[in-house]
Design an enzyme around this catalytic site. Structure first.
Site, PDB file in Angstrom:
ATOM      1  N   ASP A  42     106.021  14.050 -20.801  1.00 42.48           N
ATOM      2  CA  ASP A  42     106.212  12.730 -20.181  1.00 42.48           C
ATOM      3  C   ASP A  42     107.032  11.800 -21.088  1.00 42.48           C
ATOM      4  O   ASP A  42     106.587  10.702 -21.431  1.00 42.48           O
ATOM      5  CB  ASP A  42     104.870  12.061 -19.868  1.00 42.48           C
ATOM      6  CG  ASP A  42     103.960  12.910 -19.011  1.00 42.48           C
ATOM      7  OD1 ASP A  42     104.474  13.542 -18.077  1.00 42.48           O
ATOM      8  OD2 ASP A  42     102.746  12.939 -19.273  1.00 42.48           O
ATOM      9  N   ASN A 153      96.325   5.053  -7.750  1.00 44.15           N
ATOM     10  CA  ASN A 153      95.898   5.449  -9.085  1.00 44.15           C
ATOM     11  C   ASN A 153      96.815   4.786 -10.108  1.00 44.15           C
ATOM     12  O   ASN A 153      98.023   5.032 -10.131  1.00 44.15           O
ATOM     13  CB  ASN A 153      95.963   6.975  -9.232  1.00 44.15           C
ATOM     14  CG  ASN A 153      95.279   7.468 -10.494  1.00 44.15           C
ATOM     15  OD1 ASN A 153      94.573   6.736 -11.172  1.00 44.15           O
ATOM     16  ND2 ASN A 153      95.497   8.741 -10.809  1.00 44.15           N
ATOM     17  N   ALA A 154      96.256   3.926 -10.961  1.00 44.56           N
ATOM     18  CA  ALA A 154      97.041   3.142 -11.914  1.00 44.56           C
ATOM     19  C   ALA A 154      97.368   3.956 -13.165  1.00 44.56           C
ATOM     20  O   ALA A 154      96.845   3.720 -14.266  1.00 44.56           O
ATOM     21  CB  ALA A 154      96.300   1.863 -12.280  1.00 44.56           C
ATOM     22  N   ILE A 155      98.264   4.945 -12.988  1.00 49.03           N
ATOM     23  CA  ILE A 155      98.817   5.672 -14.132  1.00 49.03           C
ATOM     24  C   ILE A 155     100.319   5.823 -13.908  1.00 49.03           C
ATOM     25  O   ILE A 155     100.865   5.440 -12.880  1.00 49.03           O
ATOM     26  CB  ILE A 155      98.151   7.056 -14.338  1.00 49.03           C
ATOM     27  CG1 ILE A 155      98.555   8.049 -13.241  1.00 49.03           C
ATOM     28  CG2 ILE A 155      96.636   6.939 -14.409  1.00 49.03           C
ATOM     29  CD1 ILE A 155      98.157   9.477 -13.568  1.00 49.03           C
ATOM     30  N   ASP A 156     101.007   6.374 -14.912  1.00 50.57           N
ATOM     31  CA  ASP A 156     102.450   6.634 -14.858  1.00 50.57           C
ATOM     32  C   ASP A 156     103.254   5.363 -14.586  1.00 50.57           C
ATOM     33  O   ASP A 156     104.017   5.279 -13.610  1.00 50.57           O
ATOM     34  CB  ASP A 156     102.765   7.686 -13.794  1.00 50.57           C
ATOM     35  CG  ASP A 156     102.219   9.058 -14.148  1.00 50.57           C
ATOM     36  OD1 ASP A 156     101.574   9.190 -15.197  1.00 50.57           O
ATOM     37  OD2 ASP A 156     102.437   9.995 -13.365  1.00 50.57           O
ATOM     38  N   SER A 172     100.000   8.280  -8.884  1.00 51.89           N
ATOM     39  CA  SER A 172      99.831   9.715  -9.014  1.00 51.89           C
ATOM     40  C   SER A 172      98.805  10.190  -7.991  1.00 51.89           C
ATOM     41  O   SER A 172      97.685   9.690  -7.962  1.00 51.89           O
ATOM     42  CB  SER A 172      99.333  10.048 -10.420  1.00 51.89           C
ATOM     43  OG  SER A 172      99.000  11.423 -10.525  1.00 51.89           O
ATOM     44  N   TYR A 173      99.224  11.141  -7.137  1.00 49.46           N
ATOM     45  CA  TYR A 173      98.332  11.685  -6.103  1.00 49.46           C
ATOM     46  C   TYR A 173      97.753  10.526  -5.283  1.00 49.46           C
ATOM     47  O   TYR A 173      98.477   9.567  -4.991  1.00 49.46           O
ATOM     48  CB  TYR A 173      97.271  12.583  -6.739  1.00 49.46           C
ATOM     49  CG  TYR A 173      97.854  13.895  -7.218  1.00 49.46           C
ATOM     50  CD1 TYR A 173      97.531  15.094  -6.604  1.00 49.46           C
ATOM     51  CD2 TYR A 173      98.766  13.937  -8.276  1.00 49.46           C
ATOM     52  CE1 TYR A 173      98.070  16.301  -7.027  1.00 49.46           C
ATOM     53  CE2 TYR A 173      99.314  15.143  -8.709  1.00 49.46           C
ATOM     54  CZ  TYR A 173      98.961  16.313  -8.074  1.00 49.46           C
ATOM     55  OH  TYR A 173      99.503  17.503  -8.490  1.00 49.46           O
ATOM     56  N   TRP A 174      96.484  10.566  -4.879  1.00 52.38           N
ATOM     57  CA  TRP A 174      95.921   9.564  -3.991  1.00 52.38           C
ATOM     58  C   TRP A 174      96.941   9.255  -2.889  1.00 52.38           C
ATOM     59  O   TRP A 174      97.291  10.144  -2.133  1.00 52.38           O
ATOM     60  CB  TRP A 174      95.479   8.321  -4.790  1.00 52.38           C
ATOM     61  CG  TRP A 174      94.064   8.483  -5.267  1.00 52.38           C
ATOM     62  CD1 TRP A 174      92.935   7.984  -4.680  1.00 52.38           C
ATOM     63  CD2 TRP A 174      93.615   9.269  -6.366  1.00 52.38           C
ATOM     64  NE1 TRP A 174      91.815   8.397  -5.371  1.00 52.38           N
ATOM     65  CE2 TRP A 174      92.196   9.197  -6.400  1.00 52.38           C
ATOM     66  CE3 TRP A 174      94.267  10.049  -7.338  1.00 52.38           C
ATOM     67  CZ2 TRP A 174      91.435   9.839  -7.354  1.00 52.38           C
ATOM     68  CZ3 TRP A 174      93.507  10.697  -8.294  1.00 52.38           C
ATOM     69  CH2 TRP A 174      92.111  10.588  -8.294  1.00 52.38           C
ATOM     70  N   GLU A 209     104.195  11.765  -8.292  1.00 53.92           N
ATOM     71  CA  GLU A 209     103.786  10.890  -9.384  1.00 53.92           C
ATOM     72  C   GLU A 209     104.980  10.599 -10.300  1.00 53.92           C
ATOM     73  O   GLU A 209     106.105  11.015 -10.040  1.00 53.92           O
ATOM     74  CB  GLU A 209     102.646  11.534 -10.188  1.00 53.92           C
ATOM     75  CG  GLU A 209     102.973  12.890 -10.759  1.00 53.92           C
ATOM     76  CD  GLU A 209     101.755  13.568 -11.385  1.00 53.92           C
ATOM     77  OE1 GLU A 209     100.636  13.045 -11.298  1.00 53.92           O
ATOM     78  OE2 GLU A 209     101.936  14.660 -11.973  1.00 53.92           O
TER      79      GLU A 209
END
Length: 322
Positions: A42, A153-156, A172-174, A209
């Protein structure tokens, strides 16, 4: 790389649930040759105002690499000496993921995610530095978070300017890729701001994502990683792109299919030894755009390594990897 060790078996199992990924295509370019510390996941890369390059990544306490020429990379330790205490609210190892490096208002801003595999109890943190170098960062806590009651989803994270305003894409996903406006004074999400929906897949598990938005001409281009990462040679990551004239969308691919309906032009996919290309970011260097990403080296037991390619633009405005 704690996250990779933790999720490899789970990610491999998820592969069977996803649509079949694109077949290897020998027309995709190989990454440019790099030397030194190639292991990364990443990556976010930037040419520093002081000269030279820095790359931050998943692994360690936001792992760091530095380079003088964009070819040879040295291990530079971590962004932080130790995890800020609040990270442990989201995983018991204080393990951060998928950083994003951004320059504005005389400072470097570093956004990153803390979470655990398989949950959207997640947060995006923000830190600042005058130099952008590892060991110089001051953490400012949460910029945005999500809970299990949310549909995202609070990432990336990835930050972009548009029409004098500051925005952060994430997801990401969801339900896929989302966007929220940031307060430029704090770098945090504006309280009560609308959470815009930019891209998703039509079927569970909605495997898209790692968003990144780049302005080129009159369009904003949304790059995202589709399918499964973190499974070594079984990874199916690939990078797709769509565009919009409005930062909040709608984003469509070159055929007009909305990214909210699973659209996206395939920009880069695995080929030969370079498996599971994704986790991408885009950076500017001496007037040219570059795509940074990781791939899993099929000739080195699936080790994740740094991929760098020039990103050029066709006459019709769509990007091409060289």
């Amino acid at each position: 790389m704690k996250r990779l060790r933790t999720v490899t078996l789970l990610a491999a199992a998820v592969v069977a649930l996803l649509p079949t990924s694109a077949r290897a295509d020998v027309t995709y370019p190989d990454p440019q040759p790099v030397t030194g510390r190639q292991i990364i996941h990443d990556p976010t890369v930037m040419r520093l105002k002081s000269g030279g390059y820095v790359a931050y990544s998943t692994g360690g306490v936001i792992g760091a690499r530095t380079s003088k020429d964009r070819v040879h990379w040295d291990d530079a330790g971590n962004a932080f000496a130790e995890p800020p205490r609040w990270w442990y609210e989201y995983n018991d190892t204080g393990d951060p993921w998928a950083p994003d490096l951004f320059w504005r208002d005389g400072r470097y801003w570093l956004y990153y995610a803390v979470s655990s595999w398989g949950t959207n109890h997640s947060a995006i943190g923000v830190a600042t530095s005058r130099t952008g170098l590892p060991g110089t960062w001051t953490d400012h806590g949460k910029a945005f978070s999500s809970e299990t009651t949310d549909h995202w989803n609070a990432i990336d994270p990835a930050v972009v300017r548009a029409d004098g305003r500051l925005w952060m894409t994430f997801g990401s996903y969801w339900t896929g890729i989302r966007m929220v406006e940031l307060d430029p004074a704090t770098g945090r999400a504006i309280e009560g701001a609308t959470v815009h929906h930019l891209a998703t897949r039509p079927d569970e598990p909605y495997a898209v994502e790692g968003p990144e938005i780049v302005k080129h001409g009159r369009h904003y281009y949304l790059f995202a990683s589709h399918d499964v990462c973190c499974a070594g040679v079984n990874s199916t990551y690939r990078i797709k792109v769509g565009r919009s004239t409005d930062i909040t969308g709608p984003y469509v691919d070159s055929k007009g299919t909305p990214l909210l309906e699973g659209g996206g032009d395939l920009l880069l996919a695995g080929h030969g030894r370079y498996v599971g290309t994704g986790g991408q970011s885009v950076f500017r260097d001496r007037g040219r755009d570059w795509l940074a990403y990781h791939y899993y080296d099929a000739e080195d037991e699936g080790t994740p390594k740094l991929g760098l390619n020039a990103l050029t633009w066709q006459k019709n405005g769509w990007p091409v990897v060289r």
